[in-house]
Design a protein around this motif. Structure first.
Motif, PDB file in Angstrom:
ATOM      1  N   ILE A  61       0.984  -1.300  -0.190  1.00  0.00           N
ATOM      2  CA  ILE A  61      -0.013   0.024  -0.028  1.00  0.00           C
ATOM      3  C   ILE A  61       0.822   1.084  -0.019  1.00  0.00           C
ATOM      4  O   ILE A  61       0.615   2.067  -0.867  1.00  0.00           O
ATOM      5  CB  ILE A  61      -1.068  -0.151   1.224  1.00  0.00           C
ATOM      6  CG1 ILE A  61      -1.828  -0.954   0.920  1.00  0.00           C
ATOM      7  CG2 ILE A  61      -1.463   1.247   1.401  1.00  0.00           C
ATOM      8  CD1 ILE A  61      -2.858  -0.877   0.221  1.00  0.00           C
ATOM      9  N   GLY A  65       0.935   3.913  -3.012  1.00  0.00           N
ATOM     10  CA  GLY A  65       0.535   5.440  -2.640  1.00  0.00           C
ATOM     11  C   GLY A  65       1.600   6.145  -2.762  1.00  0.00           C
ATOM     12  O   GLY A  65       1.304   7.346  -3.099  1.00  0.00           O
ATOM     13  N   LEU A 359      -1.612   3.438   4.688  1.00  0.00           N
ATOM     14  CA  LEU A 359      -2.069   4.613   4.511  1.00  0.00           C
ATOM     15  C   LEU A 359      -1.563   5.571   5.422  1.00  0.00           C
ATOM     16  O   LEU A 359      -1.374   6.628   5.007  1.00  0.00           O
ATOM     17  CB  LEU A 359      -3.547   4.547   4.804  1.00  0.00           C
ATOM     18  CG  LEU A 359      -4.838   3.733   4.041  1.00  0.00           C
ATOM     19  CD1 LEU A 359      -6.114   3.676   4.487  1.00  0.00           C
ATOM     20  CD2 LEU A 359      -4.675   4.404   2.501  1.00  0.00           C
ATOM     21  N   THR A 362       1.750   6.363   3.818  1.00  0.00           N
ATOM     22  CA  THR A 362       1.561   7.248   2.470  1.00  0.00           C
ATOM     23  C   THR A 362       1.433   8.494   2.914  1.00  0.00           C
ATOM     24  O   THR A 362       1.862   9.723   2.406  1.00  0.00           O
ATOM     25  CB  THR A 362       0.660   6.565   1.843  1.00  0.00           C
ATOM     26  OG1 THR A 362       1.042   5.206   1.082  1.00  0.00           O
ATOM     27  CG2 THR A 362       0.554   7.396   0.290  1.00  0.00           C
ATOM     28  N   ILE A 363       0.516   9.059   3.724  1.00  0.00           N
ATOM     29  CA  ILE A 363      -0.156  10.175   4.001  1.00  0.00           C
ATOM     30  C   ILE A 363       1.033  11.101   4.644  1.00  0.00           C
ATOM     31  O   ILE A 363       1.228  12.049   4.320  1.00  0.00           O
ATOM     32  CB  ILE A 363      -1.401  10.093   4.925  1.00  0.00           C
ATOM     33  CG1 ILE A 363      -2.500   9.600   4.197  1.00  0.00           C
ATOM     34  CG2 ILE A 363      -1.615  11.619   5.412  1.00  0.00           C
ATOM     35  CD1 ILE A 363      -3.753   9.130   4.891  1.00  0.00           C
ATOM     36  N   ILE A 375      -3.915   7.970  -3.155  1.00  0.00           N
ATOM     37  CA  ILE A 375      -4.139   6.192  -3.094  1.00  0.00           C
ATOM     38  C   ILE A 375      -5.047   5.655  -3.848  1.00  0.00           C
ATOM     39  O   ILE A 375      -6.143   5.983  -3.495  1.00  0.00           O
ATOM     40  CB  ILE A 375      -4.195   6.135  -1.374  1.00  0.00           C
ATOM     41  CG1 ILE A 375      -3.132   6.611  -0.588  1.00  0.00           C
ATOM     42  CG2 ILE A 375      -4.235   4.513  -1.168  1.00  0.00           C
ATOM     43  CD1 ILE A 375      -3.395   6.809   1.011  1.00  0.00           C
ATOM     44  N   VAL A 380      -6.064  -0.530  -2.028  1.00  0.00           N
ATOM     45  CA  VAL A 380      -6.585  -0.925  -0.687  1.00  0.00           C
ATOM     46  C   VAL A 380      -7.465  -2.078  -1.114  1.00  0.00           C
ATOM     47  O   VAL A 380      -7.381  -3.138  -0.373  1.00  0.00           O
ATOM     48  CB  VAL A 380      -7.379   0.155  -0.366  1.00  0.00           C
ATOM     49  CG1 VAL A 380      -8.203  -0.166   1.095  1.00  0.00           C
ATOM     50  CG2 VAL A 380      -6.523   1.456  -0.201  1.00  0.00           C
TER      51      VAL A 380
END
Length: 414
Positions: A61, A65, A359, A362-363, A375, A380
């Motif tokens: 992920i 992302g 997540l 990535t954020i 993303i 996901v």
């Protein structure tokens, strides 16, 4: 039919029902409760096994992302700068090639698809120093160029301070510093007395450019008027002409610019699009993304093996439970489904944790870089689907092994 005969569905006081216990089918709700109970009895092992799945999903992920966020940032830059900028230079790889004609900028501006154009030319003998006391060899790679037109405007650039150099040939000596040139010369702000030494004379700095995304080779240059550049080895020929064309006519303009600049030898003129270089750089990053996704896949496989190992041990430890259930009438498929549901739940918990971690990574990274967070939903959804598949595959053998345990063998362990 006799009057005393009755229908098979008719009940009476003399009807005798079959004796024996009623069998109840194990439904999905029952299997889910059994699966949750099985995981709750071994929390430590469940956490460690789910962690393997979580690491693999989080890696995938995060990689997808971060790569998507990087592409979104590039798209935002290209949208701001435009993909309709073409650069005209002399062709490479043809041996001795003559420089662009002195009229190249004017020839480009006469084309109907051209909206704006500006050029730069190299002053080969130009040397720039912060003061006259700097040794001659310490140029720090800073070059000198002259200009035709407003180069930053055509390239979608901007000035960090001051104004652009006066493009007229007879303009007084003045200088505009590229972003890297200003840094190398130790000039971080513009003052009325800011000056550099070029060609043995003091030249006032009238502007500092921000980094040029579409022409990074200009960042370490100092720009001066053409009249002044003539005393620094400028031969009158532009080295590059930057052209902004109609966005709907980029391909057509690209085909005619070489002929417009040099009708006699168009093959000696090269026409490129700077945004293609940025896209190529991004494509190179994609190869590394594929490699990292592969590493995440390996981690996911290792996590699946951990789930299978956990379920095999669970089956061995719960032989007595299986035997009791078989003795009470549970079918083999009920036992198999119970352990399969436990494996699926274990993998799914790891997948959810991995998605949350991915997540978050990535954020955090995208916000730290100033990128938009992008993303893909397929990443996901695909990550969660992968956990279900891995959980099912990892649990097949342990579930089948549990279903084959004979009641007598299991009860012997009680």
């Amino acid at each position: 039919m006799s009057a005393h005969s009755t229908s098979p569905r008719t009940t009476s006081a003399h009807t005798v029902r079959p004796a024996g216990p009623r069998t109840r089918t194990v439904g999905p709700g029952d299997l889910l409760r059994l699966g949750v109970f099985g995981l709750r009895t071994r929390p430590g092992r469940v956490v460690l096994s789910a962690l393997g799945i979580a690491i693999g999903i989080a890696a995938m992920i995060a990689v997808v992302g971060i790569s998507s966020s990087s592409k979104a940032a590039l798209d935002r830059v290209l949208d701001a700068l435009g993909t309709n900028v073409l650069t005209v230079t002399k062709a490479q790889g043809f041996g001795e090639v003559a420089p662009l004609p002195t009229t190249a900028v004017e020839s480009v501006l006469r084309q109907p698809d051209v909206q704006a154009a500006a050029g730069v030319g190299e002053a080969k003998d130009g040397r720039v120093y912060r003061s006259p006391f700097v040794p001659a060899a310490e140029t720090k790679g800073v070059g000198v160029m002259t200009t035709w037109g407003d180069v930053p405007a055509v390239l979608g650039g901007s000035l960090a301070a001051g104004r652009w150099v006066d493009p007229s040939p007879d303009a007084p000596a003045q200088a505009v510093l590229g972003a890297a040139a200003a840094e190398n010369l130790g000039i971080d702000r513009l003052r009325p007395d800011t000056a550099v030494w070029i060609g043995g004379q003091r030249v006032q700095v009238v502007g500092i450019l921000a980094p040029m995304q579409l022409a990074e080779d200009l960042d370490n240059q100092v720009f001066v008027p053409r009249g002044f550049a003539a005393s620094l080895g400028f031969d009158g020929h532009p080295t590059a002409v930057y052209t902004r064309v109609d966005p709907e006519r980029v391909a057509a303009a690209r085909d005619v610019l070489a002929n417009a600049v040099r009708p006699d030898r168009p093959q000696e003129v090269g026409v490129t699009r700077p945004s293609d270089a940025l896209a190529a750089k991004n494509a190179t990053d994609d190869s590394f993304t594929g490699l990292l996704v592969g590493i995440g896949g390996v981690a996911l496989l290792v996590g699946g093996i951990g789930v299978a190992n956990t379920m095999v041990i669970t089956v061995l430890e719960r032989r007595a439970e299986v035997g009791v259930r078989r003795a009470l009438g549970a079918r083999r498929r009920n036992i198999r489904d119970q352990f399969l549901v436990e494996s699926l739940l274990l993998s799914f918990l790891g997948g959810v944790a991995g998605v949350v971690i991915g997540l978050a990574v990535t954020i955090t990274f995208a916000v730290g870089q100033g990128w938009p967070v992008a993303i893909p939903l397929w990443a996901v959804g695909g990550g969660l689907a992968a956990t279900v598949v891995i959980g099912g595959v990892s649990g097949l053998y342990p579930a089948a092994r549990a279903a084959r345990i004979p009641p007598t063998s299991a009860l012997a362990a009680v």
